[in-house]
Design an enzyme around this catalytic site. Structure first.
Site, PDB file in Angstrom:
ATOM      1  N   GLY A   1       0.691  -1.271  -0.006  1.00 46.81           N
ATOM      2  CA  GLY A   1      -0.236   0.018  -0.125  1.00 46.81           C
ATOM      3  C   GLY A   1       0.712   1.011   0.056  1.00 46.81           C
TER       4      GLY A   1
ATOM      5  CD  GLN B   1       3.377   5.906   2.892  1.00 47.46           C
ATOM      6  OE1 GLN B   1       2.157   5.350   2.303  1.00 47.46           O
ATOM      7  NE2 GLN B   1       3.985   4.910   3.467  1.00 47.46           N
TER       8      GLN B   1
ATOM      9  CB  CYS C   1       4.913   2.236   7.667  1.00 44.12           C
ATOM     10  SG  CYS C   1       4.484   3.884   6.764  1.00 44.12           S
ATOM     11  CG  LEU C   2       6.605   1.262   1.881  1.00 42.50           C
ATOM     12  CD1 LEU C   2       5.993   1.598   0.469  1.00 42.50           C
ATOM     13  CD2 LEU C   2       7.492  -0.017   1.635  1.00 42.50           C
TER      14      LEU C   2
ATOM     15  CG  HIS D   1      -1.027   1.011   7.249  1.00 40.16           C
ATOM     16  ND1 HIS D   1      -0.152   0.448   8.218  1.00 40.16           N
ATOM     17  CD2 HIS D   1      -0.316   1.608   6.471  1.00 40.16           C
ATOM     18  CE1 HIS D   1       0.949   0.890   8.163  1.00 40.16           C
ATOM     19  NE2 HIS D   1       1.064   1.706   6.945  1.00 40.16           N
ATOM     20  CD  GLU D   2      -1.305   2.156   2.526  1.00 38.57           C
ATOM     21  OE1 GLU D   2      -0.782   3.574   2.483  1.00 38.57           O
ATOM     22  OE2 GLU D   2      -0.628   1.362   2.875  1.00 38.57           O
TER      23      GLU D   2
ATOM     24  CG  HIS E   1      -0.067   6.772   5.452  1.00 44.25           C
ATOM     25  ND1 HIS E   1       0.900   7.152   6.032  1.00 44.25           N
ATOM     26  CD2 HIS E   1      -0.108   5.443   5.318  1.00 44.25           C
ATOM     27  CE1 HIS E   1       1.713   6.298   6.292  1.00 44.25           C
ATOM     28  NE2 HIS E   1       1.317   5.343   5.739  1.00 44.25           N
TER      29      HIS E   1
END
Length: 195
Positions: free
Chosen positions: A45, A50, A107-108, A149-150, A153
């Site tokens: 994701g 991000q 998380c990235l 999760h996304e 953000h």
């Protein structure tokens, strides 16, 4: 185009995002770029903040969770994630329901840190696709978790916000290191204060 991933500590990750206006930008190109960026970082994701964009949009592809891990014979693949590849534009969570369950998230934007996060197992969401078609759908299990999760953000929330106080204290130095660029990641990153 592959964007650098914005690292923990950048203020954009803590801002609530704005809705996108129809025909404001080339959504198909941005969608393709976000998928390319996500895949290059081995993510499932990626939200617009991000990549440094303060807009309500994220992409997901749960395929990696649908594949059996050969190293763990007890780990059954989640077949509900086969073909779970979508873009969510201007999403709005309508309802979260069901039982809470824990899963170790990462998380990235926060490489090298993982932690158990409890989330409800069902989410109902309204969103648009890259052709501006509107949908209202319900997802469960891992698909719901990826979406939640996304979606967080887009509200300026990160998975580390859900961790217990002791765990937060334990990772505090690592988070500071990430924000300063002292981290190993196998993808390009953009760190606070650096352009």
């Amino acid at each position: 185009m592959i964007y650098p991933i914005v690292a923990y500590g950048d203020p954009i990750l803590r801002k609530s995002t704005r809705f996108i206006e129809k025909e404001e930008m080339d959504l198909k190109k941005l969608t393709a770029d976000m998928f390319e960026t996500m895949y290059s970082a081995n993510g499932v994701g990626l939200a617009a903040p991000q990549i440094g964009m303060n807009i309500r949009m994220f992409v997901v592809d749960g395929t990696p969770f649908s594949e059996k891990d050969d190293e763990d014979d007890d780990d059954e693949p989640d077949l509900s994630l086969v073909g779970f590849k979508k873009v969510f534009i201007n999403p709005e969570v309508i309802e979260e329901s069901g039982e809470e369950w824990a899963f170790e998230e990462g998380c990235l934007s926060i490489p090298g840190i993982r932690g158990d996060v409890y989330r409800l197992d069902t989410v109902k969401i309204r969103y648009r696709d890259a052709d501006w078609n509107e949908f209202e759908e319900e997802y469960g299990g891992m698909a719901a978790r990826i979406i939640q999760h996304e979606y967080d953000h887009l509200l300026g929330k990160l998975f580390v916000d859900y961790l217990p106080t002791l765990k937060k204290q334990f990772i505090k130095k690592k988070l500071t290191d990430i924000s300063k660029g002292n981290v190993d990641a196998d993808y390009r990153m953009r760190f606070p204060g650096r352009r």
